[in-house]
Design an enzyme around this catalytic site. Sequence first.
Site, PDB file in Angstrom:
ATOM      1  N   VAL A   1       2.233   5.590   5.936  1.00  0.00           N
ATOM      2  CA  VAL A   1       0.872   5.819   6.409  1.00  0.00           C
ATOM      3  C   VAL A   1       0.631   7.320   6.321  1.00  0.00           C
ATOM      4  O   VAL A   1       1.343   8.104   6.952  1.00  0.00           O
ATOM      5  CB  VAL A   1       0.674   5.318   7.857  1.00  0.00           C
ATOM      6  CG1 VAL A   1      -0.783   5.464   8.271  1.00  0.00           C
ATOM      7  CG2 VAL A   1       1.140   3.874   8.014  1.00  0.00           C
TER       8      VAL A   1
ATOM      9  N   ARG B   1      10.314  12.580   2.244  1.00  0.00           N
ATOM     10  CA  ARG B   1      11.059  11.680   3.125  1.00  0.00           C
ATOM     11  C   ARG B   1      11.483  10.384   2.429  1.00  0.00           C
ATOM     12  O   ARG B   1      12.133   9.540   3.031  1.00  0.00           O
ATOM     13  CB  ARG B   1      10.219  11.373   4.364  1.00  0.00           C
ATOM     14  CG  ARG B   1      10.141  12.572   5.295  1.00  0.00           C
ATOM     15  CD  ARG B   1       8.948  12.532   6.234  1.00  0.00           C
ATOM     16  NE  ARG B   1       8.943  13.693   7.112  1.00  0.00           N
ATOM     17  CZ  ARG B   1       8.584  14.918   6.775  1.00  0.00           C
ATOM     18  NH1 ARG B   1       8.213  15.183   5.533  1.00  0.00           N
ATOM     19  NH2 ARG B   1       8.602  15.904   7.647  1.00  0.00           N
TER      20      ARG B   1
ATOM     21  N   GLY C   1      -8.987  11.558   6.553  1.00  0.00           N
ATOM     22  CA  GLY C   1     -10.033  12.251   7.292  1.00  0.00           C
ATOM     23  C   GLY C   1     -10.653  11.456   8.422  1.00  0.00           C
ATOM     24  O   GLY C   1     -11.600  11.927   9.055  1.00  0.00           O
ATOM     25  N   THR C   2     -10.116  10.254   8.709  1.00  0.00           N
ATOM     26  CA  THR C   2     -10.690   9.420   9.770  1.00  0.00           C
ATOM     27  C   THR C   2      -9.612   9.027  10.772  1.00  0.00           C
ATOM     28  O   THR C   2      -8.433   9.325  10.588  1.00  0.00           O
ATOM     29  CB  THR C   2     -11.301   8.124   9.184  1.00  0.00           C
ATOM     30  OG1 THR C   2     -10.237   7.316   8.657  1.00  0.00           O
ATOM     31  CG2 THR C   2     -12.303   8.436   8.072  1.00  0.00           C
TER      32      THR C   2
ATOM     33  N   HIS D   1      -8.459   6.185  11.168  1.00  0.00           N
ATOM     34  CA  HIS D   1      -7.731   5.029  10.639  1.00  0.00           C
ATOM     35  C   HIS D   1      -6.214   5.220  10.733  1.00  0.00           C
ATOM     36  O   HIS D   1      -5.482   4.282  11.059  1.00  0.00           O
ATOM     37  CB  HIS D   1      -8.162   4.796   9.181  1.00  0.00           C
ATOM     38  CG  HIS D   1      -7.570   3.592   8.543  1.00  0.00           C
ATOM     39  ND1 HIS D   1      -7.981   2.319   8.846  1.00  0.00           N
ATOM     40  CD2 HIS D   1      -6.587   3.460   7.613  1.00  0.00           C
ATOM     41  CE1 HIS D   1      -7.279   1.453   8.131  1.00  0.00           C
ATOM     42  NE2 HIS D   1      -6.425   2.121   7.375  1.00  0.00           N
TER      43      HIS D   1
ATOM     44  N   PHE E   1       0.850  -1.185   0.000  1.00  0.00           N
ATOM     45  CA  PHE E   1       0.000   0.000   0.000  1.00  0.00           C
ATOM     46  C   PHE E   1       0.889   1.239   0.000  1.00  0.00           C
ATOM     47  O   PHE E   1       1.831   1.330   0.771  1.00  0.00           O
ATOM     48  CB  PHE E   1      -0.926   0.000   1.225  1.00  0.00           C
ATOM     49  CG  PHE E   1      -2.046   0.982   1.123  1.00  0.00           C
ATOM     50  CD1 PHE E   1      -3.161   0.705   0.357  1.00  0.00           C
ATOM     51  CD2 PHE E   1      -1.978   2.192   1.782  1.00  0.00           C
ATOM     52  CE1 PHE E   1      -4.200   1.615   0.253  1.00  0.00           C
ATOM     53  CE2 PHE E   1      -3.006   3.111   1.684  1.00  0.00           C
ATOM     54  CZ  PHE E   1      -4.118   2.824   0.916  1.00  0.00           C
TER      55      PHE E   1
ATOM     56  N   ALA F   1       0.961  -1.396   6.049  1.00  0.00           N
ATOM     57  CA  ALA F   1       1.808  -1.136   7.214  1.00  0.00           C
ATOM     58  C   ALA F   1       1.353  -1.908   8.446  1.00  0.00           C
ATOM     59  O   ALA F   1       2.177  -2.305   9.275  1.00  0.00           O
ATOM     60  CB  ALA F   1       1.844   0.364   7.506  1.00  0.00           C
ATOM     61  N   TYR F   2       0.067  -2.140   8.574  1.00  0.00           N
ATOM     62  CA  TYR F   2      -0.452  -2.851   9.744  1.00  0.00           C
ATOM     63  C   TYR F   2       0.064  -4.287   9.801  1.00  0.00           C
ATOM     64  O   TYR F   2       0.197  -4.865  10.885  1.00  0.00           O
ATOM     65  CB  TYR F   2      -1.985  -2.826   9.727  1.00  0.00           C
ATOM     66  CG  TYR F   2      -2.604  -3.203  11.042  1.00  0.00           C
ATOM     67  CD1 TYR F   2      -2.671  -2.278  12.085  1.00  0.00           C
ATOM     68  CD2 TYR F   2      -3.118  -4.475  11.254  1.00  0.00           C
ATOM     69  CE1 TYR F   2      -3.230  -2.616  13.297  1.00  0.00           C
ATOM     70  CE2 TYR F   2      -3.685  -4.827  12.464  1.00  0.00           C
ATOM     71  CZ  TYR F   2      -3.739  -3.895  13.484  1.00  0.00           C
ATOM     72  OH  TYR F   2      -4.295  -4.242  14.690  1.00  0.00           O
ATOM     73  N   GLU F   3       0.374  -4.863   8.657  1.00  0.00           N
ATOM     74  CA  GLU F   3       0.863  -6.241   8.591  1.00  0.00           C
ATOM     75  C   GLU F   3       2.374  -6.362   8.801  1.00  0.00           C
ATOM     76  O   GLU F   3       2.906  -7.466   8.922  1.00  0.00           O
ATOM     77  CB  GLU F   3       0.480  -6.873   7.250  1.00  0.00           C
ATOM     78  CG  GLU F   3      -1.002  -7.125   7.080  1.00  0.00           C
ATOM     79  CD  GLU F   3      -1.826  -5.865   6.809  1.00  0.00           C
ATOM     80  OE1 GLU F   3      -2.981  -5.809   7.285  1.00  0.00           O
ATOM     81  OE2 GLU F   3      -1.317  -4.936   6.140  1.00  0.00           O
TER      82      GLU F   3
END
Length: 156
Positions: A82, A128, A86-87, A89, A22, A57-59
Amino acid sequence: MNIIEANVATPDARVAITIARFNNFINDSLLEGAIDALKRIGQVKDENITVVWVPGAYELPLAAGALAKTGKYDAVIALGTVIRGGTAHFEYVAGGASNGLAHVAQDSEIPVAFGVLTTESIEQAIERAGTKAGNKGAEAALTALEMINVLKAIKA
């Protein structure tokens, strides 16, 4: 007084890189930077670098933990991006990734370098990943190599 410091040249290091697909348009640059730093500065051999792709990234912590448990690697580098939306998450994913990777390092006692960008915008992420703010993938690779040598010195 004893002072322990280490350099980054680690020719025999075995390094795994786990990277999120992602936001791969940014992560690809992080990966290029990490591999370049490992080979050019750290003198790590190509055959001692393993790259593992995960969905996001969560994995990263799960993959990093699995790699660390094999005993095949001296360090793991986690790369991803990441970007705040707007949430809420963003907080869950960024926090889960950073906390999870820290736990992997502590539990496995091998370096797990944090090369996950957590930014407010795509522009910040691009900066970055190899433009104005350097390449955080390369920085993570150098951190991993230095920590391999620091831990060796501590245990010696």
